[in-house]
Write a protein that holds these residues in place. Structure first.
Motif, PDB file in Angstrom:
ATOM      1  N   ILE A  59     -11.269   2.498 -36.099  1.00 26.37           N
ATOM      2  CA  ILE A  59     -11.297   3.470 -37.199  1.00 26.37           C
ATOM      3  C   ILE A  59     -12.429   4.474 -37.002  1.00 26.37           C
ATOM      4  CG2 ILE A  59     -11.823   3.719 -39.666  1.00 26.37           C
ATOM      5  CD1 ILE A  59     -10.296   1.030 -40.076  1.00 26.37           C
ATOM      6  N   ILE A  60     -13.612   3.987 -36.672  1.00 26.72           N
ATOM      7  CA  ILE A  60     -14.770   4.881 -36.518  1.00 26.72           C
ATOM      8  C   ILE A  60     -14.566   5.840 -35.364  1.00 26.72           C
ATOM      9  CG2 ILE A  60     -17.214   4.934 -35.901  1.00 26.72           C
ATOM     10  CD1 ILE A  60     -17.510   2.312 -37.556  1.00 26.72           C
ATOM     11  N   ASN A  61     -14.039   5.340 -34.245  1.00 31.23           N
ATOM     12  CA  ASN A  61     -13.780   6.231 -33.112  1.00 31.23           C
ATOM     13  C   ASN A  61     -12.737   7.280 -33.467  1.00 31.23           C
ATOM     14  OD1 ASN A  61     -15.644   4.973 -31.451  1.00 31.23           O
ATOM     15  ND2 ASN A  61     -14.149   3.565 -30.564  1.00 31.23           N
ATOM     16  N   GLY A  62     -11.715   6.867 -34.221  1.00 29.02           N
ATOM     17  CA  GLY A  62     -10.703   7.827 -34.654  1.00 29.02           C
ATOM     18  C   GLY A  62     -11.289   8.899 -35.558  1.00 29.02           C
ATOM     19  N   LEU A  63     -12.172   8.491 -36.454  1.00 25.91           N
ATOM     20  CA  LEU A  63     -12.828   9.452 -37.357  1.00 25.91           C
ATOM     21  C   LEU A  63     -13.711  10.416 -36.576  1.00 25.91           C
ATOM     22  CD1 LEU A  63     -13.727   7.026 -40.282  1.00 25.91           C
ATOM     23  CD2 LEU A  63     -12.109   8.939 -40.404  1.00 25.91           C
ATOM     24  N   LYS A  64     -14.393   9.932 -35.569  1.00 23.59           N
ATOM     25  CA  LYS A  64     -15.213  10.810 -34.732  1.00 23.59           C
ATOM     26  C   LYS A  64     -14.353  11.861 -34.037  1.00 23.59           C
ATOM     27  CE  LYS A  64     -18.959   7.512 -33.745  1.00 23.59           C
ATOM     28  NZ  LYS A  64     -19.584   6.657 -32.686  1.00 23.59           N
ATOM     29  N   GLU A  65     -13.176  11.432 -33.569  1.00 26.01           N
ATOM     30  CA  GLU A  65     -12.269  12.381 -32.909  1.00 26.01           C
ATOM     31  C   GLU A  65     -11.754  13.420 -33.908  1.00 26.01           C
ATOM     32  OE1 GLU A  65      -9.159  10.414 -30.787  1.00 26.01           O
ATOM     33  OE2 GLU A  65     -10.533   9.058 -29.744  1.00 26.01           O
ATOM     34  N   ILE A  66     -11.466  12.978 -35.128  1.00 25.92           N
ATOM     35  CA  ILE A  66     -11.006  13.915 -36.159  1.00 25.92           C
ATOM     36  C   ILE A  66     -12.096  14.935 -36.472  1.00 25.92           C
ATOM     37  CG2 ILE A  66     -10.386  14.104 -38.605  1.00 25.92           C
ATOM     38  CD1 ILE A  66      -8.953  11.360 -38.255  1.00 25.92           C
ATOM     39  N   LEU A  67     -13.324  14.471 -36.563  1.00 27.56           N
ATOM     40  CA  LEU A  67     -14.445  15.390 -36.801  1.00 27.56           C
ATOM     41  C   LEU A  67     -14.520  16.442 -35.701  1.00 27.56           C
ATOM     42  CD1 LEU A  67     -16.982  16.182 -38.405  1.00 27.56           C
ATOM     43  CD2 LEU A  67     -18.262  14.515 -37.042  1.00 27.56           C
ATOM     44  N   GLU A  68     -14.378  16.009 -34.473  1.00 30.10           N
ATOM     45  CA  GLU A  68     -14.407  16.950 -33.353  1.00 30.10           C
ATOM     46  C   GLU A  68     -13.228  17.911 -33.418  1.00 30.10           C
ATOM     47  OE1 GLU A  68     -14.112  16.780 -28.473  1.00 30.10           O
ATOM     48  OE2 GLU A  68     -14.891  15.033 -29.550  1.00 30.10           O
ATOM     49  N   ASP A  69     -12.055  17.391 -33.781  1.00 25.78           N
ATOM     50  CA  ASP A  69     -10.868  18.249 -33.894  1.00 25.78           C
ATOM     51  C   ASP A  69     -11.049  19.315 -34.969  1.00 25.78           C
ATOM     52  OD1 ASP A  69      -9.622  16.781 -31.927  1.00 25.78           O
ATOM     53  OD2 ASP A  69      -8.433  15.548 -33.320  1.00 25.78           O
ATOM     54  N   ILE A  70     -11.593  18.906 -36.117  1.00 23.72           N
ATOM     55  CA  ILE A  70     -11.797  19.863 -37.212  1.00 23.72           C
ATOM     56  C   ILE A  70     -12.781  20.940 -36.795  1.00 23.72           C
ATOM     57  CG2 ILE A  70     -12.706  20.155 -39.550  1.00 23.72           C
ATOM     58  CD1 ILE A  70     -11.683  17.325 -40.175  1.00 23.72           C
ATOM     59  N   GLU A  71     -13.883  20.532 -36.195  1.00 24.55           N
ATOM     60  CA  GLU A  71     -14.936  21.498 -35.868  1.00 24.55           C
ATOM     61  C   GLU A  71     -14.562  22.398 -34.699  1.00 24.55           C
ATOM     62  OE1 GLU A  71     -18.602  19.222 -35.638  1.00 24.55           O
ATOM     63  OE2 GLU A  71     -18.825  19.461 -37.825  1.00 24.55           O
ATOM     64  N   SER A  72     -13.582  21.984 -33.917  1.00 27.60           N
ATOM     65  CA  SER A  72     -13.107  22.846 -32.826  1.00 27.60           C
ATOM     66  C   SER A  72     -11.919  23.695 -33.247  1.00 27.60           C
ATOM     67  CB  SER A  72     -12.735  21.990 -31.615  1.00 27.60           C
ATOM     68  OG  SER A  72     -11.668  21.107 -31.933  1.00 27.60           O
ATOM     69  N   GLY A  73     -11.500  23.571 -34.534  1.00 27.97           N
ATOM     70  CA  GLY A  73     -10.432  24.419 -35.058  1.00 27.97           C
ATOM     71  C   GLY A  73      -9.034  23.930 -34.737  1.00 27.97           C
ATOM     72  N   ARG A  74      -8.897  22.673 -34.356  1.00 28.09           N
ATOM     73  CA  ARG A  74      -7.573  22.154 -33.983  1.00 28.09           C
ATOM     74  C   ARG A  74      -6.826  21.515 -35.150  1.00 28.09           C
ATOM     75  NH1 ARG A  74     -10.601  20.396 -29.357  1.00 28.09           N
ATOM     76  NH2 ARG A  74     -10.674  18.232 -30.133  1.00 28.09           N
ATOM     77  N   VAL A  75      -7.397  21.542 -36.331  1.00 23.10           N
ATOM     78  CA  VAL A  75      -6.778  20.896 -37.489  1.00 23.10           C
ATOM     79  C   VAL A  75      -6.391  21.944 -38.525  1.00 23.10           C
ATOM     80  CG1 VAL A  75      -7.199  19.381 -39.465  1.00 23.10           C
ATOM     81  CG2 VAL A  75      -7.960  18.703 -37.184  1.00 23.10           C
ATOM     82  N   GLN A  76      -5.175  21.845 -39.009  1.00 23.59           N
ATOM     83  CA  GLN A  76      -4.737  22.658 -40.142  1.00 23.59           C
ATOM     84  C   GLN A  76      -4.472  21.707 -41.306  1.00 23.59           C
ATOM     85  OE1 GLN A  76      -1.567  25.362 -39.289  1.00 23.59           O
ATOM     86  NE2 GLN A  76      -1.449  26.154 -41.379  1.00 23.59           N
ATOM     87  N   PHE A  77      -5.268  21.824 -42.355  1.00 23.01           N
ATOM     88  CA  PHE A  77      -5.137  20.907 -43.474  1.00 23.01           C
ATOM     89  C   PHE A  77      -3.833  21.147 -44.227  1.00 23.01           C
ATOM     90  CE2 PHE A  77      -9.868  21.118 -43.068  1.00 23.01           C
ATOM     91  CZ  PHE A  77     -10.051  19.793 -42.691  1.00 23.01           C
ATOM     92  N   SER A  78      -3.315  20.069 -44.808  1.00 24.93           N
ATOM     93  CA  SER A  78      -2.030  20.108 -45.513  1.00 24.93           C
ATOM     94  C   SER A  78      -2.238  20.125 -47.018  1.00 24.93           C
ATOM     95  CB  SER A  78      -1.201  18.885 -45.114  1.00 24.93           C
ATOM     96  OG  SER A  78      -0.094  18.727 -45.973  1.00 24.93           O
ATOM     97  N   THR A  79      -1.593  21.078 -47.683  1.00 25.78           N
ATOM     98  CA  THR A  79      -1.652  21.135 -49.156  1.00 25.78           C
ATOM     99  C   THR A  79      -0.970  19.922 -49.766  1.00 25.78           C
ATOM    100  OG1 THR A  79      -1.645  23.544 -49.108  1.00 25.78           O
ATOM    101  CG2 THR A  79      -1.035  22.511 -51.178  1.00 25.78           C
ATOM    102  N   SER A  80       0.099  19.468 -49.134  1.00 19.54           N
ATOM    103  CA  SER A  80       0.835  18.335 -49.705  1.00 19.54           C
ATOM    104  C   SER A  80       0.034  17.045 -49.634  1.00 19.54           C
ATOM    105  CB  SER A  80       2.179  18.165 -48.990  1.00 19.54           C
ATOM    106  OG  SER A  80       1.976  17.932 -47.609  1.00 19.54           O
ATOM    107  N   ALA A  81      -0.979  17.005 -48.758  1.00 19.06           N
ATOM    108  CA  ALA A  81      -1.866  15.833 -48.710  1.00 19.06           C
ATOM    109  C   ALA A  81      -2.969  15.913 -49.761  1.00 19.06           C
ATOM    110  CB  ALA A  81      -2.476  15.684 -47.319  1.00 19.06           C
ATOM    111  N   GLU A  82      -2.932  16.958 -50.552  1.00 18.50           N
ATOM    112  CA  GLU A  82      -3.718  17.118 -51.783  1.00 18.50           C
ATOM    113  C   GLU A  82      -5.185  17.450 -51.583  1.00 18.50           C
ATOM    114  OE1 GLU A  82      -3.220  13.718 -54.291  1.00 18.50           O
ATOM    115  OE2 GLU A  82      -1.033  13.805 -54.168  1.00 18.50           O
ATOM    116  N   ASP A  83      -5.938  16.575 -50.922  1.00 22.22           N
ATOM    117  CA  ASP A  83      -7.386  16.779 -50.870  1.00 22.22           C
ATOM    118  C   ASP A  83      -7.916  16.382 -49.501  1.00 22.22           C
ATOM    119  OD1 ASP A  83      -7.546  13.954 -50.864  1.00 22.22           O
ATOM    120  OD2 ASP A  83      -7.642  13.896 -53.052  1.00 22.22           O
TER     121      ASP A  83
END
Length: 457
Positions: A59-83
């Motif tokens: 879980i922690i390694n996955g979260l670290k990868e998500i953090l890197e993805d967000i900060e590198s602009g590879r993530v588009q947040f979803s409105t349907s996921a609410e928050d």
């Protein structure tokens, strides 16, 4: 897309409700705090034997990868996921599979969002305090250069008594030091860990919130689960402190606007912090100061919004509380932006010392000193006050200043005066004699600057 909370629902939410309900458009800014909190929570779950160490690591390694993805602009947040919380959990599930579903064990979005906002605000308080300290140091540097720059002090916007520019600047240093004290005090109440409160009644799992507190640097644990998820006092308290910062900035900006006008001509604005007119080629407008003065109202509105949002809420969490973030974020952004502009603007001001001194010599600012002189000659102060008042009236009728009267004229109203009265009436002497701890004498101000510098350290 199916909702992570949708098990008991038979119908999908309306598209209008999805948009109305979603907060990802503004709470996406706390993604770092959300991920940090989730990593600490995952580590604690493993240490408490609720999930395995291998699951926690995954879980922690996955979260670290998500953090890197967000900060590198590879993530588009979803409105349907609410928050931001649901978005991160969704991204984690996509990345590591079913084990991601164990992260929310012993946790609710109610205590999760309270944690995220506290982490966010703690960081922003530290940043704002640094900006305030930079401003104070700028003002202290200016004050050191103007220990002998005499200017009129005002009451009711009427010339009252002579002071120095350094003394005037130090008045604002005191205001901003109080702001620093308020923020430090507020930070202590922000720095309380709410995680472990769950939705409102804690959890049956054997969690160890003290481990999370230690990892995230919290100084205390929330002692009541109902209060932990429904408390936004800390947000109100910060915004109130922010509103006072804006009051102080606005008051200073009002003086800059006045002082830069032709009627005062005490200060010349730097071109870098001024604007012109589209029609009048001669204009040099103090727009930076005016905008800061105007933006104070935004933060006052943010404070009012938070107070009204909270005032009728029963315990514990209510969806109204989603409205805390936009007001809080706006207050943070506005204060930071204003401080970032105000500090270099003040540092670039060019003070017209001759005009300030000329104004200090006008308006009978040495009248109180004449009354004090008479008291020194044995006249009761109330009688001295009346004598000087009559002298001032005579001066107005004759078009003279107090120090321009010859002794014979002055003795018509103030019989005890001697030749040494002219020393008492000299504007520089009027300032220099005020050597009390909080007075404007250069020696007192120099000591005050040293005390302020030590306090800022």
């Amino acid at each position: 897309m199916s909702k992570l909370w949708g098990g008991r629902f038979q119908k999908s939410t309306h598209s209008l409700m999805d948009d109305f309900h979603s907060s990802i458009s503004f709470d996406c800014r706390i993604y770092r705090q959300d991920i940090a909190g989730s990593m600490a929570h995952a580590a604690m779950l493993a240490q408490s034997g609720i999930i395995t160490p291998q699951e926690s690591e995954q879980i922690i390694n996955g979260l670290k990868e998500i953090l890197e993805d967000i900060e590198s602009g590879r993530v588009q947040f979803s409105t349907s996921a609410e928050d931001i919380h649901m978005n991160v959990e969704l991204l984690l599930t996509q990345k590591i599979g079913a084990v991601a579903k164990k992260l929310h064990t012993a946790r609710s979005r109610n205590d999760q969002v309270a944690l995220d906002v506290r982490l966010y605000l703690r960081e922003e308080i530290d940043h704002i305090c640094q900006l305030l300290k930079q401003l104070c140091r700028q003002l202290l540097d200016l004050a050191e250069n103007h220990l002998d720059t005499v200017m009129p002090g005002y009451t009711h916007l009427q010339r009252a008594q002579p002071v120095t520019l350094a003394h005037h600047l130090l008045a604002y240093v005191q205001m901003f030091r109080r702001d620093l004290d308020r923020l430090a005090d507020c930070r202590r109440r922000v720095n309380v860990l709410p995680l472990g409160a769950g939705a409102l009644a804690g959890t049956t799992f054997p969690i160890q919130p003290e481990l999370v507190a230690r990892q995230l640097g919290f100084g205390a644990l929330a002692e009541n689960s109902l209060d932990a998820v429904s408390d936004r006092d800390f947000a109100v308290e910060f915004t109130a402190a922010a509103a006072l910062i804006m009051v102080h900035l606005s008051r200073f900006c009002e003086e800059i606007v006045l002082w830069s006008s032709g009627e005062f001509a005490f200060v010349e604005l730097d071109d870098a912090f001024s604007t012109g007119s589209s029609m009048m080629p001669q204009k040099k407008n103090p727009d930076a100061a005016e905008l800061i003065r105007g933006k104070a109202g935004r933060v006052f509105g943010d404070l009012q919004a938070l107070l009204v949002m909270l005032k009728g809420l029963p315990l514990a969490y209510n969806k109204d509380m989603q409205e805390d973030k936009e007001a809080l974020f706006d207050a943070v952004d506005t204060v930071k932006k204003c401080l970032l502009v105000f500090t270099p603007m003040v540092g670039s001001l060019r003070f017209r010392k001759e005009n300030m001194a000329r104004a200090a010599r006008g308006g009978f600012t040495n009248a109180t000193d004449l009354a004090d002189y008479l008291v020194g000659k044995g006249v009761p102060f109330r009688e001295a006050h009346e004598m000087v008042g009559k002298t001032v009236l005579y001066c107005l009728q004759q078009g003279k200043a107090l120090e321009e009267l010859v002794l014979e004229e002055m003795r018509q109203f103030c019989p005890p005066v001697e030749q040494d009265v002219y020393q008492a009436l000299d504007i520089a002497n009027c300032v220099a004699r005020r050597v009390t701890l909080n007075g404007p004498a250069p020696s007192a101000v120099r000591a005050a600057i040293e005390r302020a510098r030590r306090a800022l350290e």
